[in-house]
Write a protein that holds these residues in place. Structure first.
Motif, PDB file in Angstrom:
ATOM      1  N   ILE A 286       0.818  -1.227   0.000  1.00  0.00           N
ATOM      2  CA  ILE A 286       0.000   0.000   0.000  1.00  0.00           C
ATOM      3  C   ILE A 286       0.851   1.276   0.000  1.00  0.00           C
ATOM      4  O   ILE A 286       0.313   2.376   0.038  1.00  0.00           O
ATOM      5  CB  ILE A 286      -0.969   0.036   1.200  1.00  0.00           C
ATOM      6  CG1 ILE A 286      -0.217   0.168   2.536  1.00  0.00           C
ATOM      7  CG2 ILE A 286      -1.888  -1.163   1.197  1.00  0.00           C
ATOM      8  CD1 ILE A 286      -1.115   0.510   3.721  1.00  0.00           C
ATOM      9  N   GLU A 287       2.160   1.105  -0.078  1.00  0.00           N
ATOM     10  CA  GLU A 287       3.080   2.254   0.005  1.00  0.00           C
ATOM     11  C   GLU A 287       2.718   3.337  -1.014  1.00  0.00           C
ATOM     12  O   GLU A 287       2.541   3.058  -2.196  1.00  0.00           O
ATOM     13  CB  GLU A 287       4.502   1.751  -0.274  1.00  0.00           C
ATOM     14  CG  GLU A 287       5.596   2.601   0.299  1.00  0.00           C
ATOM     15  CD  GLU A 287       6.951   1.913   0.140  1.00  0.00           C
ATOM     16  OE1 GLU A 287       7.610   2.143  -0.895  1.00  0.00           O
ATOM     17  OE2 GLU A 287       7.327   1.121   1.030  1.00  0.00           O
ATOM     18  N   GLY A 288       2.596   4.578  -0.529  1.00  0.00           N
ATOM     19  CA  GLY A 288       2.376   5.710  -1.429  1.00  0.00           C
ATOM     20  C   GLY A 288       0.942   5.914  -1.889  1.00  0.00           C
ATOM     21  O   GLY A 288       0.651   6.877  -2.608  1.00  0.00           O
ATOM     22  N   LEU A 289       0.023   5.025  -1.482  1.00  0.00           N
ATOM     23  CA  LEU A 289      -1.371   5.178  -1.911  1.00  0.00           C
ATOM     24  C   LEU A 289      -2.065   6.266  -1.102  1.00  0.00           C
ATOM     25  O   LEU A 289      -1.865   6.378   0.107  1.00  0.00           O
ATOM     26  CB  LEU A 289      -2.136   3.857  -1.733  1.00  0.00           C
ATOM     27  CG  LEU A 289      -1.713   2.682  -2.607  1.00  0.00           C
ATOM     28  CD1 LEU A 289      -2.542   1.451  -2.272  1.00  0.00           C
ATOM     29  CD2 LEU A 289      -1.843   3.008  -4.090  1.00  0.00           C
ATOM     30  N   LYS A 290      -2.897   7.048  -1.780  1.00  0.00           N
ATOM     31  CA  LYS A 290      -3.689   8.072  -1.093  1.00  0.00           C
ATOM     32  C   LYS A 290      -5.141   7.629  -0.949  1.00  0.00           C
ATOM     33  O   LYS A 290      -5.875   8.167  -0.128  1.00  0.00           O
ATOM     34  CB  LYS A 290      -3.611   9.395  -1.859  1.00  0.00           C
ATOM     35  CG  LYS A 290      -2.204   9.995  -1.849  1.00  0.00           C
ATOM     36  CD  LYS A 290      -2.126  11.286  -2.641  1.00  0.00           C
ATOM     37  CE  LYS A 290      -0.707  11.829  -2.666  1.00  0.00           C
ATOM     38  NZ  LYS A 290       0.224  10.956  -3.401  1.00  0.00           N
ATOM     39  N   CYS A 291      -5.579   6.658  -1.757  1.00  0.00           N
ATOM     40  CA  CYS A 291      -6.943   6.137  -1.623  1.00  0.00           C
ATOM     41  C   CYS A 291      -7.018   5.277  -0.356  1.00  0.00           C
ATOM     42  O   CYS A 291      -5.987   4.966   0.255  1.00  0.00           O
ATOM     43  CB  CYS A 291      -7.334   5.309  -2.845  1.00  0.00           C
ATOM     44  SG  CYS A 291      -6.386   3.780  -3.038  1.00  0.00           S
ATOM     45  N   GLU A 292      -8.214   4.905   0.026  1.00  0.00           N
ATOM     46  CA  GLU A 292      -8.363   4.054   1.212  1.00  0.00           C
ATOM     47  C   GLU A 292      -7.920   2.632   0.894  1.00  0.00           C
ATOM     48  O   GLU A 292      -8.024   2.169  -0.248  1.00  0.00           O
ATOM     49  CB  GLU A 292      -9.821   4.049   1.686  1.00  0.00           C
ATOM     50  CG  GLU A 292     -10.217   5.357   2.347  1.00  0.00           C
ATOM     51  CD  GLU A 292     -11.437   5.191   3.226  1.00  0.00           C
ATOM     52  OE1 GLU A 292     -11.315   5.398   4.443  1.00  0.00           O
ATOM     53  OE2 GLU A 292     -12.503   4.869   2.685  1.00  0.00           O
ATOM     54  N   THR A 293      -7.418   1.951   1.924  1.00  0.00           N
ATOM     55  CA  THR A 293      -6.966   0.572   1.749  1.00  0.00           C
ATOM     56  C   THR A 293      -7.669  -0.325   2.759  1.00  0.00           C
ATOM     57  O   THR A 293      -8.003   0.101   3.867  1.00  0.00           O
ATOM     58  CB  THR A 293      -5.444   0.457   1.951  1.00  0.00           C
ATOM     59  OG1 THR A 293      -5.106   0.948   3.260  1.00  0.00           O
ATOM     60  CG2 THR A 293      -4.692   1.252   0.889  1.00  0.00           C
ATOM     61  N   ALA A 294      -7.900  -1.569   2.356  1.00  0.00           N
ATOM     62  CA  ALA A 294      -8.586  -2.535   3.216  1.00  0.00           C
ATOM     63  C   ALA A 294      -7.871  -3.872   3.149  1.00  0.00           C
ATOM     64  O   ALA A 294      -7.226  -4.194   2.146  1.00  0.00           O
ATOM     65  CB  ALA A 294     -10.037  -2.702   2.768  1.00  0.00           C
ATOM     66  N   VAL A 295      -7.996  -4.650   4.233  1.00  0.00           N
ATOM     67  CA  VAL A 295      -7.561  -6.050   4.187  1.00  0.00           C
ATOM     68  C   VAL A 295      -8.765  -6.897   4.559  1.00  0.00           C
ATOM     69  O   VAL A 295      -9.457  -6.633   5.537  1.00  0.00           O
ATOM     70  CB  VAL A 295      -6.351  -6.327   5.108  1.00  0.00           C
ATOM     71  CG1 VAL A 295      -6.641  -6.012   6.577  1.00  0.00           C
ATOM     72  CG2 VAL A 295      -5.884  -7.772   4.962  1.00  0.00           C
ATOM     73  N   HIS A 296      -9.044  -7.893   3.717  1.00  0.00           N
ATOM     74  CA  HIS A 296     -10.189  -8.784   3.942  1.00  0.00           C
ATOM     75  C   HIS A 296      -9.671 -10.117   4.471  1.00  0.00           C
ATOM     76  O   HIS A 296      -8.905 -10.809   3.803  1.00  0.00           O
ATOM     77  CB  HIS A 296     -10.961  -8.985   2.642  1.00  0.00           C
ATOM     78  CG  HIS A 296     -12.053 -10.006   2.740  1.00  0.00           C
ATOM     79  ND1 HIS A 296     -13.145  -9.836   3.562  1.00  0.00           N
ATOM     80  CD2 HIS A 296     -12.215 -11.210   2.145  1.00  0.00           C
ATOM     81  CE1 HIS A 296     -13.935 -10.894   3.462  1.00  0.00           C
ATOM     82  NE2 HIS A 296     -13.381 -11.743   2.618  1.00  0.00           N
ATOM     83  N   ILE A 297     -10.087 -10.453   5.700  1.00  0.00           N
ATOM     84  CA  ILE A 297      -9.648 -11.701   6.337  1.00  0.00           C
ATOM     85  C   ILE A 297     -10.892 -12.481   6.742  1.00  0.00           C
ATOM     86  O   ILE A 297     -11.614 -12.066   7.648  1.00  0.00           O
ATOM     87  CB  ILE A 297      -8.805 -11.424   7.610  1.00  0.00           C
ATOM     88  CG1 ILE A 297      -7.744 -10.357   7.335  1.00  0.00           C
ATOM     89  CG2 ILE A 297      -8.169 -12.707   8.116  1.00  0.00           C
ATOM     90  CD1 ILE A 297      -7.157  -9.760   8.599  1.00  0.00           C
ATOM     91  N   CYS A 298     -11.148 -13.583   6.067  1.00  0.00           N
ATOM     92  CA  CYS A 298     -12.363 -14.331   6.371  1.00  0.00           C
ATOM     93  C   CYS A 298     -12.023 -15.801   6.566  1.00  0.00           C
ATOM     94  O   CYS A 298     -10.867 -16.196   6.600  1.00  0.00           O
ATOM     95  CB  CYS A 298     -13.384 -14.151   5.261  1.00  0.00           C
ATOM     96  SG  CYS A 298     -12.843 -14.928   3.733  1.00  0.00           S
TER      97      CYS A 298
END
Length: 342
Positions: free
Chosen positions: A201-213
């Motif tokens: 996710i380095e350098g991203l300005k948008c939102e980030t998510a991690v999906h753990i199911c």
């Protein structure tokens, strides 16, 4: 004005029968060449329309342009031989024939960027795009080159970061990394899994998510769940580290599972996509059942940070079932929204 309790799916939606065999996970394409390109774009339009009709606030591609949530991305990378296959144990659960890493891994071209640009042209709604996470990618291959899971994951993280930056530039609002492996390899998650995710996710300005199911509603996964006891406390192993990470949103499974809701307290302060739809059942939840799950979650998640979602992807379900479940999610969230703003 920002939507309270914005709804979305965790990822995949069923594909139309003219594109791939229905109700089968990772089924082969029924079209090829130019027809396949056009068919995928039509499927994107259909998936978008079905999410809109159901009233979802954040839309996705429904993974219509990919056969598999991990290997479709890997196919575009150098250093992986899809002809040279080995049988490996996936997430300590089931055996699968997988491609082999035979040389240095790097991204040669964009994978989903054209699809994301096409989708951005079709809608003004926020778009969430799923990518496989580095650890789950490592767990879906046989590594005959690096022979070190951390080293390979780091190379994948670099490739994912290149893709994510281009997706952001194409207009994607949330980039989600799917990491079911985070529910299995706890020591590795804390040692290097989250660090690799942060590289992605380095350098991203948008939102980030991690999906753990706990996975799709397939037999290997449902059988595994039966061995996990009366309470599923796997999230406790990794949430403290994720709470300190730069990931914006944690996406997890809640409805119909045995996850104690109090584990959500461990990520207090993060945005949380709360799985309020069970993807491993053919029963469509009632809006009131969805609302009950969300009310329970609100004891541990601030209302402005709660994102109602599905437990996992819905690719193996019928389209009718997926439509019903998305509608229930939307209507259940609306019940709680009205309660919160009354």
């Amino acid at each position: 004005m920002k939507t309270l309790l914005p709804t979305s799916t965790a990822g995949s939606l069923p594909k139309p029968s003219w594109l791939a065999e229905p109700e089968r996970l990772w089924s082969p394409w029924r079209l090829d060449g130019i027809e396949l390109v056009a068919g995928k774009q039509d499927a994107l339009r259909v998936a978008l329309q079905e999410q809109r009709s159901a009233g979802l606030d954040i839309v996705s591609d429904g993974e219509q342009t990919r056969q598999h949530f991990v290997t479709t991305f890997i196919e575009s990378l150098s250093g992986v031989d899809f002809e040279k296959r080995e049988t490996v144990r996936i997430r300590n659960r089931y055996d699968a024939s997988v491609p082999t890493v035979v040389g240095p891994v790097s991204r040669q071209k964009s994978v989903f960027v054209d699809d994301a640009k096409f989708m951005r042209q079709q809608t003004d709604q926020p778009i969430k795009w799923a990518l496989p996470g580095p650890m789950t990618m490592v767990d879906t291959l046989y590594d005959d080159y690096y022979k070190n899971r951390n080293t390979l994951a780091w190379e994948f993280a670099k490739a994912l970061n290149e893709e994510a930056r281009e997706l952001e530039a194409a207009g994607v609002d949330i980039i989600q990394f799917d990491e079911p492996a985070f529910n299995v390899f706890f020591e590795e998650v804390n040692e290097w899994g989250i660090a690799c995710l942060e590289r992605a996710i380095e350098g991203l300005k948008c939102e980030t998510a991690v999906h753990i199911c706990y996975g799709y509603g397939i037999k290997a996964n449902t059988d595994w769940k039966k061995t996990l006891g009366t309470e599923w406390r796997q999230y406790e192993e990794t949430f403290p580290s994720l709470q300190k990470s730069n990931i914006d949103i944690i996406s997890l499974e809640c409805h119909n599972g045995r996850v104690p809701f109090e584990v959500l307290e461990l990520v207090r302060g993060k945005k949380v996509m709360v799985g309020a739809i069970d993807v491993a059942t053919d029963t469509i939840e009632t809006p009131e059942e969805v609302a009950a799950t969300l009310r329970h979650a609100l004891k541990y998640v601030d209302a402005d940070k709660l994102y109602p979602c599905t437990n996992c992807g819905m690719a193996p379900l019928s389209r009718e079932l997926a439509r019903g479940k998305m509608r229930a999610l939307s209507e259940g969230a609306e019940i709680v929204r009205k309660e919160l703003t009354a």
